[in-house]
Design a protein around this motif. Structure first.
Motif, mmCIF file in Angstrom:
data_model
loop_
_atom_site.group_PDB
_atom_site.id
_atom_site.type_symbol
_atom_site.label_atom_id
_atom_site.label_comp_id
_atom_site.label_asym_id
_atom_site.label_seq_id
_atom_site.Cartn_x
_atom_site.Cartn_y
_atom_site.Cartn_z
ATOM 1 N N LEU A 138 74.471 -98.630 -16.701
ATOM 2 C CA LEU A 138 73.793 -99.548 -17.626
ATOM 3 C C LEU A 138 74.329 -99.449 -19.057
ATOM 4 O O LEU A 138 74.328 -100.447 -19.779
ATOM 5 N N GLN A 179 77.076 -101.797 -18.816
ATOM 6 C CA GLN A 179 76.586 -103.157 -18.582
ATOM 7 C C GLN A 179 75.998 -103.786 -19.851
ATOM 8 O O GLN A 179 76.274 -104.940 -20.177
ATOM 9 N N VAL A 182 65.972 -103.612 -17.917
ATOM 10 C CA VAL A 182 66.585 -104.703 -17.141
ATOM 11 C C VAL A 182 65.608 -105.874 -16.996
ATOM 12 O O VAL A 182 65.981 -107.040 -17.209
ATOM 13 N N THR A 240 65.309 -107.751 -20.200
ATOM 14 C CA THR A 240 66.518 -108.551 -20.469
ATOM 15 C C THR A 240 66.479 -109.852 -19.663
ATOM 16 O O THR A 240 66.818 -110.923 -20.175
ATOM 17 N N SER A 242 71.742 -113.184 -15.079
ATOM 18 C CA SER A 242 70.356 -112.901 -14.666
ATOM 19 C C SER A 242 70.307 -112.544 -13.181
ATOM 20 O O SER A 242 69.587 -111.632 -12.773
ATOM 21 N N LEU A 271 71.493 -108.927 -12.777
ATOM 22 C CA LEU A 271 70.489 -107.950 -13.218
ATOM 23 C C LEU A 271 69.326 -107.904 -12.234
ATOM 24 O O LEU A 271 68.787 -106.831 -11.931
ATOM 25 N N TRP A 319 70.336 -105.906 -9.277
ATOM 26 C CA TRP A 319 70.308 -104.478 -9.620
ATOM 27 C C TRP A 319 68.888 -103.928 -9.494
ATOM 28 O O TRP A 319 68.689 -102.796 -9.038
ATOM 29 N N SER A 320 67.903 -104.738 -9.871
ATOM 30 C CA SER A 320 66.514 -104.262 -9.916
ATOM 31 C C SER A 320 65.859 -104.184 -8.539
ATOM 32 O O SER A 320 64.760 -103.657 -8.399
#
Ligand SMILES: [Fe+2]
Length: 168
Positions: free
Chosen positions: A47, A50, A102, A105, A146, A149, A152-153
């Motif tokens: 991150l 990133q 995240v 964001t 988006s 991200l 990733w989550s």
């Protein structure tokens, strides 16, 4: 004499929305820098990089938005006090979990995308093709960021369960 085939008065509506987008991007940029600095935990290395990629991209867009406003024969908003006043992006506490960084964001992206939609709407009203072209590309890029991200989550195990459920 104007070098544009559009009237200055008509373009003012576009410039107002572009200035709000410029303000949004400044607050968003600083939040990304904070995340880059303050990220903690096992995802630090991923991150940290990133968030740097995201703020580097934001820095380029900040300059392009300001220069689009100048191209339209107006001046960009330049004071941080004005950015804070007009932006819908809220400042945030610097220390938070990687997941919170995240998800916040992604939320900020949604607000920026909404503002980009407003820019396109007013630009279409006055046939400002240059602004539509510039901001249209930004929308596509921000939506893609988006998605990444959001991916990733998620937990891989959750995604696999969904996929299995779909084929049964
Ligand atoms: Fe750095």
């Amino acid at each position: 004499m104007s070098y544009l085939n559009m009237k200055d008065e008509e373009l003012l509506t576009v410039v107002v929305e572009l200035n709000i987008l410029l303000a949004d991007y400044h607050i968003y940029y600083q939040k990304l820098r904070s995340n880059h600095w303050n990220i903690l935990g096992k995802n630090f290395f991923d991150l940290h990089v990133q968030f740097e990629e995201l703020y580097t991209d934001a820095r380029v867009k900040i300059d392009e938005i300001a220069e689009r406003i100048l191209t339209l024969r107006y001046h960009p908003m330049s004071k941080f006090s004005d950015y804070l006043r007009v932006s819908s992006i809220a400042e945030a506490a610097p220390i938070k979990s990687d997941m919170d960084m995240v998800t916040e964001t992604i939320k900020d992206h949604k607000l920026i995308l909404k503002q980009m939609g407003k820019v396109i709407e007013v630009a279409e009203g006055v046939n400002d093709e240059g602004t539509i072209d510039l901001i249209g590309a930004y929308i596509r890029e921000l939506e893609k960021a988006s998605w990444m991200l959001d991916a990733w989550s998620k937990n891989t195990s959750d995604a696999l369960k969904t996929r299995v459920a779909e084929v049964q």
